[in-house]
Scaffold this motif. Structure first.
Motif, short mmCIF file in Angstrom:
data_model
loop_
_atom_site.label_atom_id
_atom_site.label_comp_id
_atom_site.label_asym_id
_atom_site.label_seq_id
_atom_site.Cartn_x
_atom_site.Cartn_y
_atom_site.Cartn_z
N ARG A 111 5.07 -10.79 6.75
CA ARG A 111 4.77 -10.84 5.77
C ARG A 111 3.02 -10.33 5.96
N LEU A 112 2.81 -10.86 6.83
CA LEU A 112 1.18 -9.96 6.37
C LEU A 112 0.95 -8.45 6.82
N GLY A 113 2.30 -8.25 7.74
CA GLY A 113 2.25 -6.77 7.53
C GLY A 113 2.99 -5.74 6.78
N LEU A 114 4.13 -6.61 5.94
CA LEU A 114 4.25 -6.14 4.68
C LEU A 114 3.37 -5.85 3.71
N GLY A 115 2.15 -7.44 3.94
CA GLY A 115 1.30 -6.90 2.39
C GLY A 115 0.74 -5.86 2.83
N VAL A 116 -0.19 -5.68 4.16
CA VAL A 116 -0.97 -4.59 4.58
C VAL A 116 -0.26 -3.32 3.70
N TRP A 117 1.00 -2.96 4.24
CA TRP A 117 1.76 -2.02 4.01
C TRP A 117 1.60 -1.63 1.89
N GLY A 118 2.18 -2.60 1.82
CA GLY A 118 1.80 -2.31 0.23
C GLY A 118 0.76 -2.39 -0.48
N LEU A 119 -0.66 -2.76 0.21
CA LEU A 119 -2.18 -2.76 -0.40
C LEU A 119 -2.45 -0.98 -0.01
N LEU A 120 -1.85 -0.34 1.22
CA LEU A 120 -1.70 1.18 1.96
C LEU A 120 -1.73 2.27 0.24
N TRP A 121 0.06 1.19 0.27
CA TRP A 121 0.83 2.36 -1.11
C TRP A 121 0.03 1.98 -2.75
N ALA A 122 0.21 0.52 -2.61
CA ALA A 122 -0.69 0.14 -4.00
C ALA A 122 -2.80 1.16 -4.29
N LEU A 123 -3.72 1.20 -3.35
CA LEU A 123 -4.42 1.35 -2.79
C LEU A 123 -3.78 3.81 -3.52
N GLY A 124 -3.43 3.99 -2.91
CA GLY A 124 -2.94 5.48 -2.38
C GLY A 124 -2.54 5.98 -3.76
N GLY A 125 -1.77 4.87 -4.17
CA GLY A 125 -1.00 4.80 -5.93
C GLY A 125 -2.45 4.71 -6.72
N THR A 126 -3.70 3.80 -6.93
CA THR A 126 -4.06 3.97 -7.69
C THR A 126 -5.40 4.69 -7.68
N VAL A 127 -5.75 5.49 -6.61
CA VAL A 127 -6.51 6.46 -6.27
C VAL A 127 -5.39 7.65 -6.70
N ALA A 128 -3.92 8.17 -6.47
CA ALA A 128 -3.55 9.67 -6.60
C ALA A 128 -3.75 9.79 -8.70
N PHE A 129 -3.25 8.13 -8.92
CA PHE A 129 -2.62 8.49 -10.69
C PHE A 129 -4.53 8.68 -10.87
N ALA A 130 -5.17 7.89 -10.56
CA ALA A 130 -6.63 8.03 -11.34
C ALA A 130 -7.15 9.75 -11.44
N LEU A 131 -6.53 9.90 -10.14
CA LEU A 131 -7.71 12.00 -9.86
C LEU A 131 -6.20 12.40 -10.77
#
Length: 95
Positions: A17-37
């Protein structure tokens, strides 16, 4: 609480669950930055909200991992008696 049918060597899935959570953090952060740009504020806000939810989940997982193992009764402790063994609703014995 033991039910009597759980495996003796059962393990907690917190690392997965921790591994999947970190993976989700990376994707959500990437999506936030990409859509903001790109200028899609609505999608950036949605990804940011998802980022907060996943961060809270990772925090809960880390807290539970730091708590360590909790007491579990050993194999010498008999399982709890099922509420369905020989009793009807209302507490009367079955015929």
């Amino acid at each position: 609480m033991r039910s009597g049918n759980e495996p003796v060597t059962a393990r907690s899935p917190l690392r997965l669950r921790l591994g999947l959570g970190v993976w989700g953090l990376l994707w959500a952060l990437g999506g936030t930055v990409a859509f903001a740009l790109v200028g899609r504020a609505d999608w950036a806000i949605a990804c940011g909200a998802l980022l907060l939810v996943v961060a809270a989940d990772v925090a809960v997982v880390l807290r539970r991992m730091r708590q360590g193992a909790h007491y579990q009764p050993g194999p010498d402790v008999p399982p709890y008696e099922s509420c369905r063994t020989g009793r009807r609703r209302g507490g009367r014995d079955a015929p």
